[in-house]
Scaffold this motif. Structure first.
Motif, short mmCIF file in Angstrom:
data_model
loop_
_atom_site.label_atom_id
_atom_site.label_comp_id
_atom_site.label_asym_id
_atom_site.label_seq_id
_atom_site.Cartn_x
_atom_site.Cartn_y
_atom_site.Cartn_z
N ARG A 170 19.94 20.54 73.38
CA ARG A 170 19.21 20.39 72.13
C ARG A 170 17.78 19.95 72.37
O ARG A 170 16.89 20.24 71.56
CB ARG A 170 19.95 19.34 71.28
N GLN A 171 17.54 19.27 73.47
CA GLN A 171 16.19 18.80 73.75
C GLN A 171 15.31 19.90 74.33
O GLN A 171 14.10 19.76 74.39
CB GLN A 171 16.25 17.63 74.74
N LEU A 172 15.91 21.00 74.79
CA LEU A 172 15.13 22.06 75.40
C LEU A 172 14.75 23.08 74.33
O LEU A 172 15.57 23.46 73.49
CB LEU A 172 15.94 22.75 76.50
N SER A 173 13.53 23.50 74.38
CA SER A 173 13.09 24.52 73.44
C SER A 173 13.58 25.89 73.91
O SER A 173 13.47 26.20 75.10
CB SER A 173 11.57 24.51 73.35
N PRO A 174 14.11 26.71 73.02
CA PRO A 174 14.61 28.02 73.47
C PRO A 174 13.50 28.95 73.93
O PRO A 174 13.75 29.87 74.71
CB PRO A 174 15.32 28.57 72.24
N VAL A 175 12.27 28.72 73.48
CA VAL A 175 11.20 29.59 73.96
C VAL A 175 10.55 29.04 75.22
O VAL A 175 9.69 29.68 75.79
CB VAL A 175 10.11 29.78 72.87
N GLY A 176 11.01 27.87 75.65
CA GLY A 176 10.42 27.29 76.85
C GLY A 176 11.46 27.11 77.94
O GLY A 176 11.96 28.09 78.49
N ASP A 177 11.82 25.88 78.18
CA ASP A 177 12.73 25.61 79.29
C ASP A 177 14.16 26.02 78.98
O ASP A 177 14.96 26.20 79.91
CB ASP A 177 12.69 24.11 79.63
N GLY A 178 14.49 26.15 77.71
CA GLY A 178 15.85 26.53 77.36
C GLY A 178 16.08 28.02 77.37
O GLY A 178 17.13 28.49 76.91
N ALA A 179 15.11 28.78 77.89
CA ALA A 179 15.22 30.23 77.85
C ALA A 179 16.42 30.78 78.61
O ALA A 179 17.05 31.73 78.15
CB ALA A 179 13.94 30.85 78.37
N PRO A 180 16.82 30.21 79.77
CA PRO A 180 18.02 30.74 80.43
C PRO A 180 19.27 30.62 79.58
O PRO A 180 20.18 31.44 79.69
CB PRO A 180 18.13 29.90 81.70
N PHE A 181 19.29 29.61 78.72
CA PHE A 181 20.49 29.45 77.90
C PHE A 181 20.52 30.46 76.76
O PHE A 181 21.58 30.73 76.20
CB PHE A 181 20.58 28.01 77.40
#
Lengths: 335, 386
Positions: A170-181
């Motif tokens: 939840r703390q990772l932005s999907p357009v940034g560091d959370g992109a692999p998820f």
């Protein structure tokens, strides 16, 4: 871990979980009808309206069933599959997560329940003889191989609770560091993409009466739970997290999470209807689905955790270089 | 590591799986992936190039018909690309520079540009249709450009821009050469439109002339066979005009001329072919005839058939001369066989001092005419030998 969870939060979480489960079970036929309608619009056919699937299930519940050979086993399988599907729906976060001390299942248990429900839903096809038997065997094989194909995704989630995993995401932005998820979410979405349907056609199931209604409802529930899982993993930021804030912000976040869930479902319905445009035969569809799930999951795992898949020797060389030349690390950090 | 970097290989896989339709989306996503980190002139140039190379070819191809090439490669091809991406990721690993820097330790890394280029190579290798391979090449260009921009390699970006220009131009030329246009070209009103060279280019629908050919008269039995007879009529009329003016008011000739003017333009294309067929043997006969006109006239005609044949040969010669002289004014008409029978009757009734033997050959057909032409040439040869 239970000490920081008050009884008020405990019952609020129980209430939220019950609400989420009811929401998924009630929304599943609507979602299925929606996807069917969209696919019909894309392919230029006339399909039932959005509520047609729910009306069909309601109608089948009131019809007397035709007893056939092996119908007892089929009805049992349908009931157990529906129970498993509802169990999985109970464990899936729709608009809120559960706090840290709450007993939450792991991701592997969730996937196992869903795969088990799919296997049980293929069992009535297997019992009845005739042309549907081959399709039943194929569906059973495809669903049985789904769990090994999900191994990279399961490794990504790790052995932790699914709620904790999502709270970390939840703390990772999907357009940034959370992109692999997001890639992991796409892999989970692929599970339902070519699932037993050929351009909106159901698998030929000759059940009747209440069994048929249960079978249809369980199928829709399994599909919607997979979609919700994929949406949660792809963008966990829309889920509310209790205990961190007060009650009122949590309720507001829950409402926003419900709205975001609707938006995610709309996007997923578009993609699902798009995948139904591809006309493939049944075994080929199963192969495409399994390969996509496995390879996308593998790629997502590699991208998300490069330290585990990268070469180790390079690590030592780089550290040795950094010791010799301290400017090397600064040069690497500047871009 | 941004979402655009993750999405670019997925969209490249979509290009491999479904065709050139995903190429503009791939270009836009690649441009976003370039521009997210920095906005230096290099990044802006690369993004502009990628968008141009991705949008313009798709727009260009959309002006042409689908070539309908049946693709033999199956749905397993994108999985080949995906598996190669996994292997590439395994082989690449994390760069040592980012691995040991504390801020980047364990950060996600994906060689997105190489993955996109790899997908393009797979599309070029495994797909068979021309547009798909062109799309694969353009995907390659996008991927290498993305890789060069991310690694800040100016030379790579420049060379890739040049290569992209070459690929786009050559592919566009191939598409223009092979595929058919979708748009209906309007009929040109200029003088050049009447030439057969201008007309023969046409699969275009706007090519039909305003006074189109009548389809009933275009059959071979309607155009070719009576045409010879009508030429004979025209030749006979020319002879009559030279000898006497008695046949000018002949009703058959008038009706023939009327039909000529009505359908002369219409059947022009069909009759040019037939005219070439008939003129060629006549020209040979005329060349033979022109060498020895004196031997022919006093030649004793022992056989009845040879008499008729020589007369007929003279008629065909004069017919060819007259047809060449008056091509524009006396186009042979396309009459039906009943009209020919009428014309035959009128020929028999009309006073013709030069051709009294017309009745014998009343049942002449093109085969008999050809045989007569051959006989005439044979007799001429024999007379020359004698």
């Amino acid at each position: 871990m239970m000490h920081d969870l008050t009884w008020g939060w405990f019952f609020a979480c129980l209430l939220a979980l019950a609400l989420q489960t009811v929401l998924i079970v009630l929304a599943a036929p609507w979602f299925s009808g929606w996807v069917n309608r969209l696919a019909g619009r894309l392919t230029g056919e006339r399909r039932f309206p959005v509520g047609g699937r729910w009306q069909d299930i309601h109608h089948q519940f009131r019809r007397p069933g035709l007893r056939q050979r092996g119908d007892g086993l089929s009805s049992l399988a349908c009931r157990v599959a529906l129970i498993l599907a509802v169990f999985a729906a109970c464990m899936t976060p729709v608009f809120t997560l559960v706090p840290a001390g709450f007993p939450a299942p792991g991701f592997a248990l969730l996937c196992t329940a869903l795969v088990g429900a799919s296997l049980l839903l293929g069992l009535p096809l297997l019992v009845q003889a005739g042309t549907a038997e081959l399709a039943g065997y194929a569906a059973l094989l495809a669903d049985g191989l789904l769990l090994p194909a999900l191994v990279p995704v399961l490794v990504m989630a790790g052995g932790q609770d699914f709620s904790v995993f999502l709270a970390h995401l939840r703390q990772l932005s999907p357009v940034g560091d959370g992109a692999p998820f997001v890639l992991m979410g796409v892999a989970l979405f692929m599970v339902t993409a070519w699932k037993g349907r050929q351009a909106g056609e159901d698998l030929p199931c000759q059940l009747s009466g209440v069994d048929r209604a249960l079978w249809m409802l369980a199928t829709d529930c399994v599909q919607l739970v997979w979609i919700t899982l994929a949406a949660d993993v792809a963008w966990a930021g829309s889920l509310a997290l209790p205990v961190e804030t007060g009650t009122e912000p949590w309720l507001a976040q829950c409402l926003a999470g419900g709205a975001f869930w609707m938006a995610k479902l709309a996007v997923a319905a578009l993609f699902l209807a798009g995948t139904q445009l591809m006309v493939l035969t049944f075994p080929r569809r199963a192969r495409v689905r399994l390969a996509a799930v496995f390879l996308l999951g593998l790629l997502a795992w590699q991208v998300a955790y490069p330290g585990q898949s990268g070469p180790v020797a390079q690590d030592k060389t780089a550290s040795a270089q950094e010791e010799q030349d301290p400017a090397f690390g600064e040069e690497g950090s500047t871009p | 590591m941004t979402l655009a970097v993750i999405l670019a290989p997925l969209l490249a896989l979509c290009v491999v799986a479904r065709g050139i339709g995903f190429l503009p989306v791939l270009g836009v996503v690649t441009a976003v992936a370039m521009l997210v980190d920095h906005q230096a002139p290099l990044q802006e140039f690369g993004a502009a190039c990628v968008v141009v190379f991705s949008v313009l070819p798709v727009w260009f191809v959309s002006r042409y018909q689908d070539d309908g090439a049946r693709e033999r490669s199956g749905p397993a091809v994108p999985f080949l690309a995906l598996g190669l991406m996994v292997i590439l990721q395994l082989a690449t690993g994390t760069p040592a520079a980012t691995w040991d820097v504390p801020g980047h330790a364990g950060a996600a890394y994906l060689p997105a540009g190489l993955c996109v280029a790899l997908a393009g190579l797979v599309a070029v290798t495994c797909r068979h249709s021309m547009v798909w391979q062109w799309a694969g090449l353009l995907v390659c260009v996008d991927g290498i450009m993305l890789s060069g921009v991310i690694e800040n390699q100016i030379m790579v970006v420049g060379v890739t821009a040049l290569a992209g220009c070459v690929v786009a131009l050559l592919g566009g030329l191939c598409v223009h050469r092979v595929m058919l246009r979708v748009a209906v070209a309007p009929a040109q009103n200029g003088a050049g439109a009447d030439r057969p060279a201008a007309r023969s280019t046409g699969f275009e629908l706007g090519d039909v002339e305003p006074a189109g050919p009548e389809p009933r008269r275009l059959g071979p039995e309607a155009v070719v066979v009576p045409r010879i007879w009508s030429e004979a009529d025209v030749a006979a009329e020319a002879e009559d005009d030279s000898a006497a003016q008695s046949r000018v008011e002949h009703p058959d000739t008038e009706t023939g001329l009327a039909t000529d003017q009505a359908s002369g333009d219409a059947t022009e294309a069909g009759e040019k072919v037939a005219q070439q067929d008939s003129v060629a043997p006549n020209a040979e006969a005329a060349s033979d005839e022109g060498t020895e006109p004196s031997d022919e006239a006093p030649k004793p005609e022992t056989q009845g058939e040879s008499d008729a044949s020589i007369k007929q040969a003279e008629r065909t010669e004069t017919e060819s001369v007259a047809a060449e002289a008056a091509t524009d004014s006396h186009q042979p008409n396309a009459e039906t066989s009943e009209d020919d029978a009428d014309a035959q009757v009128h020929d028999a009734d009309a006073p013709e001092p030069l051709e009294p033997d017309e009745d014998e050959t009343g049942q002449r057909s093109p085969e008999i005419i050809a045989r007569d032409v051959w006989l005439k040439g044979y007799l001429a040869e024999r007379g020359r030998d004698a």
